[in-house]
Design a protein around this motif. Structure first.
Motif, PDB file in Angstrom:
ATOM      1  N   CYS A 137      41.794  42.188  43.114  1.00  0.00           N
ATOM      2  CA  CYS A 137      41.861  41.507  41.823  1.00  0.00           C
ATOM      3  C   CYS A 137      42.950  40.439  41.851  1.00  0.00           C
ATOM      4  CB  CYS A 137      42.135  42.520  40.713  1.00  0.00           C
ATOM      5  SG  CYS A 137      42.243  41.804  39.060  1.00  0.00           S
ATOM      6  N   GLU A 138      44.092  40.756  42.439  1.00  0.00           N
ATOM      7  CA  GLU A 138      45.208  39.807  42.505  1.00  0.00           C
ATOM      8  C   GLU A 138      44.809  38.514  43.190  1.00  0.00           C
ATOM      9  OE1 GLU A 138      49.112  38.278  42.219  1.00  0.00           O
ATOM     10  OE2 GLU A 138      48.234  40.040  41.261  1.00  0.00           O
ATOM     11  N   LEU A 139      43.990  38.607  44.227  1.00  0.00           N
ATOM     12  CA  LEU A 139      43.645  37.437  45.026  1.00  0.00           C
ATOM     13  C   LEU A 139      42.375  36.726  44.581  1.00  0.00           C
ATOM     14  CD1 LEU A 139      44.464  38.931  48.551  1.00  0.00           C
ATOM     15  CD2 LEU A 139      45.836  37.274  47.262  1.00  0.00           C
ATOM     16  N   LEU A 140      41.451  37.467  43.956  1.00  0.00           N
ATOM     17  CA  LEU A 140      40.139  36.888  43.689  1.00  0.00           C
ATOM     18  C   LEU A 140      39.827  36.680  42.205  1.00  0.00           C
ATOM     19  CD1 LEU A 140      37.915  38.805  46.274  1.00  0.00           C
ATOM     20  CD2 LEU A 140      38.798  36.476  46.440  1.00  0.00           C
ATOM     21  N   GLU A 141      40.622  37.248  41.309  1.00  0.00           N
ATOM     22  CA  GLU A 141      40.308  37.136  39.887  1.00  0.00           C
ATOM     23  C   GLU A 141      41.467  36.499  39.118  1.00  0.00           C
ATOM     24  OE1 GLU A 141      38.262  40.483  38.077  1.00  0.00           O
ATOM     25  OE2 GLU A 141      38.168  41.461  40.040  1.00  0.00           O
ATOM     26  N   GLU A 142      41.194  36.168  37.867  1.00  0.00           N
ATOM     27  CA  GLU A 142      42.193  35.507  37.030  1.00  0.00           C
ATOM     28  C   GLU A 142      43.224  36.525  36.556  1.00  0.00           C
ATOM     29  OE1 GLU A 142      43.856  32.132  35.689  1.00  0.00           O
ATOM     30  OE2 GLU A 142      41.932  32.263  36.734  1.00  0.00           O
ATOM     31  N   THR A 143      44.466  36.313  36.934  1.00  0.00           N
ATOM     32  CA  THR A 143      45.539  37.214  36.528  1.00  0.00           C
ATOM     33  C   THR A 143      46.664  36.414  35.876  1.00  0.00           C
ATOM     34  OG1 THR A 143      46.644  37.069  38.676  1.00  0.00           O
ATOM     35  CG2 THR A 143      45.028  38.825  38.401  1.00  0.00           C
ATOM     36  N   VAL A 144      47.522  37.126  35.184  1.00  0.00           N
ATOM     37  CA  VAL A 144      48.701  36.516  34.568  1.00  0.00           C
ATOM     38  C   VAL A 144      49.874  36.737  35.509  1.00  0.00           C
ATOM     39  CG1 VAL A 144      50.276  36.609  32.586  1.00  0.00           C
ATOM     40  CG2 VAL A 144      47.800  36.885  32.263  1.00  0.00           C
ATOM     41  N   ILE A 145      50.757  35.753  35.633  1.00  0.00           N
ATOM     42  CA  ILE A 145      51.929  35.779  36.519  1.00  0.00           C
ATOM     43  C   ILE A 145      51.599  36.330  37.908  1.00  0.00           C
ATOM     44  CG2 ILE A 145      53.733  35.725  34.765  1.00  0.00           C
ATOM     45  CD1 ILE A 145      53.928  38.820  35.002  1.00  0.00           C
ATOM     46  N   PRO A 146      50.682  35.690  38.643  1.00  0.00           N
ATOM     47  CA  PRO A 146      50.407  36.150  40.008  1.00  0.00           C
ATOM     48  C   PRO A 146      51.655  36.053  40.882  1.00  0.00           C
ATOM     49  CG  PRO A 146      49.443  33.986  39.633  1.00  0.00           C
ATOM     50  CD  PRO A 146      49.919  34.479  38.307  1.00  0.00           C
ATOM     51  N   PHE A 147      51.709  36.894  41.894  1.00  0.00           N
ATOM     52  CA  PHE A 147      52.875  36.911  42.776  1.00  0.00           C
ATOM     53  C   PHE A 147      53.133  35.537  43.404  1.00  0.00           C
ATOM     54  CE2 PHE A 147      52.034  41.580  42.973  1.00  0.00           C
ATOM     55  CZ  PHE A 147      53.274  42.008  42.542  1.00  0.00           C
ATOM     56  N   ARG A 148      52.078  34.814  43.741  1.00  0.00           N
ATOM     57  CA  ARG A 148      52.279  33.508  44.383  1.00  0.00           C
ATOM     58  C   ARG A 148      53.026  32.544  43.470  1.00  0.00           C
ATOM     59  NH1 ARG A 148      46.803  33.834  43.302  1.00  0.00           N
ATOM     60  NH2 ARG A 148      45.996  32.352  41.750  1.00  0.00           N
ATOM     61  N   GLU A 149      52.877  32.712  42.141  1.00  0.00           N
ATOM     62  CA  GLU A 149      53.613  31.863  41.207  1.00  0.00           C
ATOM     63  C   GLU A 149      55.035  32.370  40.989  1.00  0.00           C
ATOM     64  OE1 GLU A 149      51.495  31.151  37.607  1.00  0.00           O
ATOM     65  OE2 GLU A 149      49.720  30.324  38.626  1.00  0.00           O
TER      66      GLU A 149
END
Length: 364
Positions: A66-78
C-alpha cells in the motif's frame, strides 16, 4: 549522552530497535510498532526489521504494498526530505484519515492511528519507524510527533555506524545471480536454485509465503513492489536494496518490470546476488562519515598512489590532500595508510582500480 542511553548501548540495529522502543514506550503510548533499517540510497526497507504486536508476514507485506502503490498521507519518501522527519496520520489530515488508503487497511486491523518517522543521518534515510494505536485511544498529538522527530538524527547516525564493514567471510557457494519472477499482481511464480541459496543467507524477519516452497522476506518482495511502482510512474526511486546477511556479508536485490505483447504489463524480474563493490563503496563511506572527496582520496590510497600523485590526479594541492588524509584517519580510527587499506578494502567491498593484482568487483 547519558550513561544508560539505549542508543549508545546498542550492539547492533536490532538491539537498538528493542532498546529504544522500550524506552520510548515510557513516554509515548502505542499498541504496536514496526522498526526497520533502510537502504540510504533508495529508502527501501532492508534487514533487520523488528515488529511488535503485528502479523510479521501478511500485514507487513500489505502495509508496504500500500505504501508504494496506493495513495497515502505523509509517505516515507516525503518525510525523508521534509524539514520535520515525523508525522501522524490523524494529525496531518486534520482528523480526516479516510483520505489515506493506508488508514483503510489499518482500520480493518483494529488500528486507528499511526505515528511514523524517518531516521536520518547525513540527509539520508537509514531507518524508519511506525507506531500504532488501537481503536478507542486518543490520536497521536504534536508533542508526541516532535518527540519522535527529535530522535531521528541520533538514531539515524547510530544505524549508519552499524553499516561499517566487519571481518565477514566471503559468501559461500555460488556466485551466479539468483532470479525470482513475479506476475503483474505480485505473485511469485518462478525461482532458480541460486536465489534459494541467497535467500537462505538472509536473517530472520517478516516474510511472505509463496507457492515456490520458500518464504520471501519483506525486503525482497518489497523491491519487486517498488519495480511495479516505478513502472506505473508512482515513484522515481530505483528498485534496488542492499541487505546484510547473517554473517555480515552483503547481498544486492534489484528488480524491473518486463513488457508483454502489445506493451501490456509483463512479469517482474528480481535479481539477487552478492553486492558488487561499486554498490558498497558509497554505503561504507557514509558509515564512516567520509565526504565524496575523502572517498576519492581513500580509493587512490588503496591503489598505492603517493600524496603528490593524488594531488595531481584530483587537481588539488598536496597540502589539501594531507589535510583530507588526516580527516580520513580520524573518521576511520586508523593511524596509517596500511591500516586504512586493511580496514576498508581487504573485505573486497570496494573496487581497487588499476592496482596490481586487484580484482574487478562489479560495475565501476
Amino acid at each position: 549522552m547519558a550513561r544508560h542511553d539505549p542508543i549508545t548501548q546498542a550492539a547492533d540495529s536490532l538491539d537498538l530497535f528493542t532498546r529504544v522502543s522500550a524506552r520510548l514506550r515510557e513516554r509515548v503510548i502505542f499498541d504496536a510498532a514496526a522498526w526497520s533499517t533502510t537502504d540510504p540510497e533508495t529508502g527501501l526497507v532492508t534487514a533487520p526489521m523488528w515488529v511488535q504486536n503485528l502479523d510479521g508476514g501478511t500485514q507487513c507485506y500489505a502495509y508496504w504494498e500500500c505504501e508504494l502503490l496506493e495513495e497515502t498521507v505523509i509517505p516515507f519518501r516525503e518525510l525523508a526530505r521534509s524539514t520535520t522527519p515525523a508525522g501522524a496520520l490523524r494529525w496531518n489530515t486534520g482528523d480526516l484519515p479516510g483520505r489515506s488508503a493506508q488508514y483503510r487497511r489499518l482500520r480493518g486491523q483494529g488500528l486507528m492511528d499511526e505515528l511514523r518517522a524517518v531516521l536520518r543521518a547525513g540527509n539520508k534515510p537509514w531507518g524508519v519507524v511506525s507506531l500504532f494505536r488501537n481503536a478507542g485511544r486518543e490520536p497521536f498529538g504534536q508533542a508526541e510527533i516532535d518527540l519522535v522527530a527529535a530522535m531521528s538524527a541520533s538514531l539515524g547516525a547510530r544505524l549508519r555506524s552499524f553499516a561499517r564493514p566487519s571481518a565477514a567471510p566471503a559468501l559461500a557457494g555460488t556466485s551466479a545471480p539468483g532470479m525470482i519472477l513475479f506476475t503483474p499482481d505480485g505473485t511469485a511464480t518462478s525461482i532458480n536454485q541460486e536465489a534459494r541459496h541467497y535467500l537462505a543467507l538472509l536473517p530472520d524477519g517478516p516474510s511472505e509465503p509463496s507457492a515456490l516452497g520458500v518464504r520471501l522476506p519483506i525486503w525482497v518482495v518489497g523491491t519487486a513492489v517498488q519495480a511495479r511502482a516505478v513502472a506505473s510512474e508512482r515513484d522515481g526511486r530505483t528498485a534496488r536494496v542492499r541487505i546484510r546477511t547473517r554473517d555480515g556479508g552483503w547481498i544486492a536485490c534489484h528488480a524491473s518490470c518486463l513488457s508483454g505483447p502489445d506493451g501490456l504489463p509483463g512479469p517482474t524480474a528480481l535479481i539477487i546476488e552478492p553486492a558488487p563493490a561499486s554498490d558498497m563503496a558509497p554505503i561504507i563511506a557514509e558509515a564512516y562519515g567520509l565526504s565524496r572527496r575523502e572517498l576519492e582520496i581513500t580509493q587512490h590510497i588503496a591503489r598505492g598512489l603517493a600524496t603528490t600523485e593524488i594531488a595531481a590526479a584530483l587537481f588539488i594541492s598536496a597540502h589539501t590532500v594531507r589535510d583530507h588524509i588526516r580527516a580520513i584517519f580520524d573518521k576511520t580510527e586508523v593511524s596509517s595508510r596500511g591500516e586504512l587499506v586493511a580496514r576498508l578494502f581487504t573485505e573486497n567491498y570496494w573496487p581497487l582500480r588499476n592496482r596490481p593484482g586487484a580484482t574487478a568487483y562489479g560495475r565501476v
